[in-house]
Design an enzyme around this catalytic site. Structure first.
Site, short mmCIF file in Angstrom:
data_model
loop_
_atom_site.label_atom_id
_atom_site.label_comp_id
_atom_site.label_asym_id
_atom_site.label_seq_id
_atom_site.Cartn_x
_atom_site.Cartn_y
_atom_site.Cartn_z
N ASP A 1 -0.14 5.28 0.68
CA ASP A 1 -0.38 6.31 1.68
C ASP A 1 -0.49 5.67 3.07
O ASP A 1 -1.34 4.81 3.30
CB ASP A 1 -1.67 7.08 1.35
CG ASP A 1 -1.71 8.45 2.02
OD1 ASP A 1 -0.86 8.72 2.88
OD2 ASP A 1 -2.60 9.25 1.68
N ASP B 1 0.86 -1.17 0.00
CA ASP B 1 0.00 0.00 0.00
C ASP B 1 0.91 1.24 0.00
O ASP B 1 2.10 1.13 0.30
CB ASP B 1 -0.90 -0.03 1.24
CG ASP B 1 -1.86 1.15 1.28
OD1 ASP B 1 -2.39 1.52 0.23
OD2 ASP B 1 -2.07 1.70 2.38
#
Length: 258
Positions: free
Chosen positions: A11, A9
Protein backbone atom coordinates in the site's frame (compact mmCIF):
# COMPACT_ATOMS: atom_id res chain seq x y z
CA UNK A 1 26.42 -9.48 -11.27
CA UNK A 2 25.57 -11.41 -8.12
CA UNK A 3 21.88 -12.08 -7.52
CA UNK A 4 19.83 -9.05 -6.47
CA UNK A 5 16.40 -9.21 -4.84
CA UNK A 6 13.59 -6.81 -3.96
CA UNK A 7 11.39 -6.58 -0.88
CA UNK A 8 8.38 -4.47 -1.79
CA UNK A 9 5.89 -2.80 0.49
CA UNK A 10 2.40 -2.78 -1.00
CA UNK A 11 0.00 0.00 0.00
CA UNK A 12 1.56 3.26 -1.17
CA UNK A 13 4.12 1.46 -3.35
CA UNK A 14 2.17 -0.94 -5.59
CA UNK A 15 -1.32 0.46 -5.10
CA UNK A 16 -3.11 3.19 -3.20
CA UNK A 17 -6.49 2.09 -1.91
CA UNK A 18 -8.04 0.23 -4.83
CA UNK A 19 -6.00 1.96 -7.52
CA UNK A 20 -2.79 0.56 -8.99
CA UNK A 21 0.08 3.06 -8.86
CA UNK A 22 1.19 4.01 -12.36
CA UNK A 23 4.00 1.78 -13.60
CA UNK A 24 3.84 -0.77 -10.75
CA UNK A 25 2.65 -3.55 -13.07
CA UNK A 26 5.39 -2.76 -15.60
CA UNK A 27 8.04 -2.84 -12.86
CA UNK A 28 6.91 -6.26 -11.61
CA UNK A 29 6.83 -7.56 -15.18
CA UNK A 30 10.42 -6.41 -15.67
CA UNK A 31 11.53 -8.23 -12.50
CA UNK A 32 9.90 -11.39 -13.81
CA UNK A 33 11.49 -11.02 -17.25
CA UNK A 34 14.92 -10.54 -15.68
CA UNK A 35 14.29 -13.42 -13.25
CA UNK A 36 15.05 -11.11 -10.31
CA UNK A 37 13.52 -12.51 -7.08
CA UNK A 38 11.02 -10.33 -5.23
CA UNK A 39 8.59 -10.50 -2.34
CA UNK A 40 5.66 -8.32 -1.41
CA UNK A 41 6.20 -7.53 2.26
CA UNK A 42 3.10 -6.54 4.22
CA UNK A 43 2.28 -5.77 7.84
CA UNK A 44 -1.33 -6.78 7.22
CA UNK A 45 -2.04 -10.11 8.90
CA UNK A 46 -5.72 -10.23 7.93
CA UNK A 47 -5.23 -11.73 4.48
CA UNK A 48 -3.47 -14.99 3.71
CA UNK A 49 -0.70 -15.10 1.12
CA UNK A 50 -3.23 -16.56 -1.32
CA UNK A 51 -5.67 -13.72 -0.62
CA UNK A 52 -2.99 -11.13 -1.34
CA UNK A 53 -2.00 -12.94 -4.52
CA UNK A 54 -5.62 -12.90 -5.70
CA UNK A 55 -5.95 -9.17 -4.95
CA UNK A 56 -2.82 -8.39 -6.95
CA UNK A 57 -3.93 -10.61 -9.84
CA UNK A 58 -7.25 -8.76 -10.00
CA UNK A 59 -5.32 -5.48 -10.21
CA UNK A 60 -3.38 -6.77 -13.20
CA UNK A 61 -0.22 -7.98 -11.45
CA UNK A 62 0.18 -11.70 -12.17
CA UNK A 63 2.29 -13.18 -9.36
CA UNK A 64 2.55 -16.41 -7.40
CA UNK A 65 1.53 -17.01 -3.80
CA UNK A 66 5.23 -17.52 -3.09
CA UNK A 67 5.83 -13.86 -4.00
CA UNK A 68 3.88 -12.74 -0.91
CA UNK A 69 5.33 -12.55 2.60
CA UNK A 70 3.12 -11.31 5.44
CA UNK A 71 3.77 -10.50 9.08
CA UNK A 72 1.47 -13.43 9.89
CA UNK A 73 3.87 -15.74 8.03
CA UNK A 74 6.84 -14.29 9.91
CA UNK A 75 5.02 -14.69 13.23
CA UNK A 76 3.99 -18.28 12.61
CA UNK A 77 7.44 -19.39 11.43
CA UNK A 78 9.15 -17.77 14.40
CA UNK A 79 6.83 -19.36 16.95
CA UNK A 80 7.08 -22.78 15.31
CA UNK A 81 10.87 -22.61 15.76
CA UNK A 82 10.66 -21.31 19.32
CA UNK A 83 8.06 -23.83 20.46
CA UNK A 84 7.28 -26.57 17.91
CA UNK A 85 3.65 -27.73 18.10
CA UNK A 86 2.82 -24.90 20.51
CA UNK A 87 -0.58 -23.31 20.98
CA UNK A 88 -2.00 -19.81 20.88
CA UNK A 89 -5.04 -17.73 21.69
CA UNK A 90 -5.52 -15.58 18.61
CA UNK A 91 -7.06 -12.15 18.26
CA UNK A 92 -7.11 -11.68 14.51
CA UNK A 93 -8.60 -12.79 11.22
CA UNK A 94 -8.24 -15.77 8.90
CA UNK A 95 -4.89 -14.79 7.40
CA UNK A 96 -3.23 -15.12 10.79
CA UNK A 97 -5.16 -18.26 11.70
CA UNK A 98 -4.16 -19.95 8.43
CA UNK A 99 -0.48 -19.08 8.85
CA UNK A 100 -0.44 -20.52 12.37
CA UNK A 101 -2.19 -23.72 11.31
CA UNK A 102 0.26 -24.11 8.40
CA UNK A 103 3.06 -24.08 10.96
CA UNK A 104 1.41 -26.51 13.39
CA UNK A 105 0.41 -23.91 15.97
CA UNK A 106 -2.90 -25.02 17.51
CA UNK A 107 -5.71 -22.72 18.61
CA UNK A 108 -6.14 -22.80 22.40
CA UNK A 109 -8.59 -20.69 24.41
CA UNK A 110 -7.79 -22.29 27.78
CA UNK A 111 -4.07 -22.35 28.57
CA UNK A 112 -2.12 -21.24 25.47
CA UNK A 113 1.62 -20.77 25.20
CA UNK A 114 1.05 -17.45 23.42
CA UNK A 115 -1.52 -14.71 22.95
CA UNK A 116 -1.08 -13.51 19.37
CA UNK A 117 -2.63 -10.28 18.15
CA UNK A 118 -3.21 -9.25 14.55
CA UNK A 119 -5.52 -6.82 12.76
CA UNK A 120 -9.19 -7.48 12.33
CA UNK A 121 -12.73 -6.48 13.07
CA UNK A 122 -13.66 -9.66 14.91
CA UNK A 123 -12.24 -8.79 18.33
CA UNK A 124 -14.37 -7.65 21.28
CA UNK A 125 -13.89 -6.81 24.94
CA UNK A 126 -14.60 -10.40 25.98
CA UNK A 127 -11.59 -11.48 23.94
CA UNK A 128 -9.45 -8.72 25.45
CA UNK A 129 -10.47 -9.81 28.95
CA UNK A 130 -9.75 -13.48 28.19
CA UNK A 131 -6.36 -12.59 26.68
CA UNK A 132 -5.49 -10.45 29.71
CA UNK A 133 -6.12 -13.35 32.07
CA UNK A 134 -4.08 -15.74 29.91
CA UNK A 135 -1.13 -13.33 29.81
CA UNK A 136 -1.24 -12.92 33.58
CA UNK A 137 -1.12 -16.72 33.87
CA UNK A 138 2.03 -16.88 31.77
CA UNK A 139 1.06 -16.80 28.09
CA UNK A 140 3.55 -14.73 26.08
CA UNK A 141 2.16 -11.69 24.26
CA UNK A 142 3.04 -11.58 20.55
CA UNK A 143 2.12 -8.81 18.09
CA UNK A 144 2.12 -9.49 14.36
CA UNK A 145 2.96 -5.79 14.04
CA UNK A 146 2.72 -2.57 16.04
CA UNK A 147 1.11 -0.32 13.42
CA UNK A 148 -1.21 1.96 15.42
CA UNK A 149 -3.76 2.31 12.63
CA UNK A 150 -4.73 1.04 9.19
CA UNK A 151 -5.86 3.12 6.20
CA UNK A 152 -9.47 2.79 5.05
CA UNK A 153 -11.22 4.67 2.21
CA UNK A 154 -12.63 7.35 4.51
CA UNK A 155 -9.68 7.71 6.90
CA UNK A 156 -8.11 5.26 9.35
CA UNK A 157 -9.18 2.59 11.80
CA UNK A 158 -7.35 1.22 14.87
CA UNK A 159 -4.57 -1.17 13.91
CA UNK A 160 -2.88 -4.09 15.60
CA UNK A 161 -0.73 -1.77 17.69
CA UNK A 162 -3.79 -0.14 19.22
CA UNK A 163 -5.22 -3.50 20.30
CA UNK A 164 -1.84 -4.59 21.67
CA UNK A 165 -1.58 -1.33 23.64
CA UNK A 166 -4.71 -2.26 25.58
CA UNK A 167 -3.22 -5.61 26.60
CA UNK A 168 0.16 -4.09 27.44
CA UNK A 169 -1.48 -1.47 29.65
CA UNK A 170 -3.76 -3.99 31.34
CA UNK A 171 -1.05 -6.57 32.06
CA UNK A 172 2.13 -4.52 32.35
CA UNK A 173 3.71 -6.92 29.82
CA UNK A 174 5.36 -5.74 26.62
CA UNK A 175 4.48 -7.46 23.36
CA UNK A 176 7.16 -9.00 21.16
CA UNK A 177 6.50 -7.77 17.61
CA UNK A 178 7.25 -9.68 14.39
CA UNK A 179 6.18 -7.19 11.73
CA UNK A 180 8.14 -4.45 10.02
CA UNK A 181 10.54 -3.07 11.18
CA UNK A 182 11.33 -6.24 13.16
CA UNK A 183 14.63 -7.80 12.03
CA UNK A 184 12.93 -11.19 12.36
CA UNK A 185 10.58 -10.43 9.47
CA UNK A 186 13.23 -8.69 7.36
CA UNK A 187 15.77 -11.49 7.83
CA UNK A 188 13.28 -14.28 7.12
CA UNK A 189 12.10 -12.52 3.96
CA UNK A 190 15.66 -12.01 2.72
CA UNK A 191 16.44 -15.69 3.27
CA UNK A 192 13.38 -16.56 1.21
CA UNK A 193 14.67 -14.33 -1.58
CA UNK A 194 17.94 -16.22 -1.46
CA UNK A 195 20.16 -13.15 -1.86
CA UNK A 196 22.88 -11.55 0.23
CA UNK A 197 22.23 -8.62 2.56
CA UNK A 198 24.08 -6.09 0.43
CA UNK A 199 22.13 -7.16 -2.68
CA UNK A 200 18.69 -6.70 -1.10
CA UNK A 201 16.55 -3.69 -1.96
CA UNK A 202 13.79 -2.63 0.45
CA UNK A 203 11.25 -0.41 -1.31
CA UNK A 204 8.66 1.31 0.84
CA UNK A 205 6.74 4.52 1.53
CA UNK A 206 7.00 4.63 5.34
CA UNK A 207 10.10 5.81 7.17
CA UNK A 208 9.13 4.27 10.53
CA UNK A 209 8.74 0.71 9.21
CA UNK A 210 10.05 0.06 5.69
CA UNK A 211 13.02 2.42 5.63
CA UNK A 212 14.31 2.09 9.18
CA UNK A 213 14.05 -1.69 8.86
CA UNK A 214 16.06 -1.65 5.64
CA UNK A 215 18.65 0.71 7.09
CA UNK A 216 19.12 -1.38 10.24
CA UNK A 217 19.48 -4.60 8.24
CA UNK A 218 22.01 -3.13 5.81
CA UNK A 219 19.68 -3.40 2.80
CA UNK A 220 19.54 -0.79 0.03
CA UNK A 221 16.57 1.28 1.18
CA UNK A 222 14.38 3.07 -1.36
CA UNK A 223 11.70 5.55 -0.30
CA UNK A 224 8.88 6.14 -2.77
CA UNK A 225 6.88 9.36 -2.44
CA UNK A 226 3.70 7.81 -3.84
CA UNK A 227 2.42 6.85 -0.39
CA UNK A 228 2.35 8.48 3.02
CA UNK A 229 5.72 10.27 3.14
CA UNK A 230 6.64 13.67 1.65
CA UNK A 231 10.16 14.78 0.84
CA UNK A 232 9.88 17.48 3.53
CA UNK A 233 9.34 14.77 6.16
CA UNK A 234 12.90 13.45 5.79
CA UNK A 235 14.35 16.24 7.93
CA UNK A 236 12.49 14.78 10.92
CA UNK A 237 14.51 11.56 10.89
CA UNK A 238 18.06 10.77 12.01
CA UNK A 239 18.35 8.11 9.28
CA UNK A 240 17.83 8.42 5.54
CA UNK A 241 17.10 6.04 2.67
CA UNK A 242 19.74 5.25 0.08
CA UNK A 243 17.40 6.46 -2.66
CA UNK A 244 14.30 8.65 -2.89
CA UNK A 245 12.08 8.33 -5.97
CA UNK A 246 8.67 9.67 -6.94
CA UNK A 247 7.25 6.20 -7.52
CA UNK A 248 8.27 2.64 -8.21
CA UNK A 249 8.33 3.17 -11.98
CA UNK A 250 11.42 5.36 -11.50
CA UNK A 251 13.34 2.24 -10.49
CA UNK A 252 13.08 1.02 -14.07
CA UNK A 253 16.24 3.06 -14.69
CA UNK A 254 18.33 0.88 -12.38
CA UNK A 255 21.17 -0.85 -14.31
CA UNK A 256 20.11 -4.30 -13.06
CA UNK A 257 16.76 -3.85 -14.78
CA UNK A 258 18.19 -2.91 -18.15
Amino acid sequence: MENTGFLLDMDGVIYKGKELIDGADVFIKRLQEKKIPFLFLTNNSQRSRRDVQLKLNKMGIEVEESNVFTCATATARFISKQKPNGSAYVIGDSGLMNALHDNNIANNDMDPDYVIVGEGKSFNMNMIEAATKMIMKGAKLIATNLDPNCPVPDGIRPGCGAIVAMLETATGKKAFSMGKPSPIMFREARKELGVRTENTFMVGDTMETDIIGGVEMGYKSVLVLSGGTNIEDLDSFAYHPDMVVSSIKDLMDLPILN
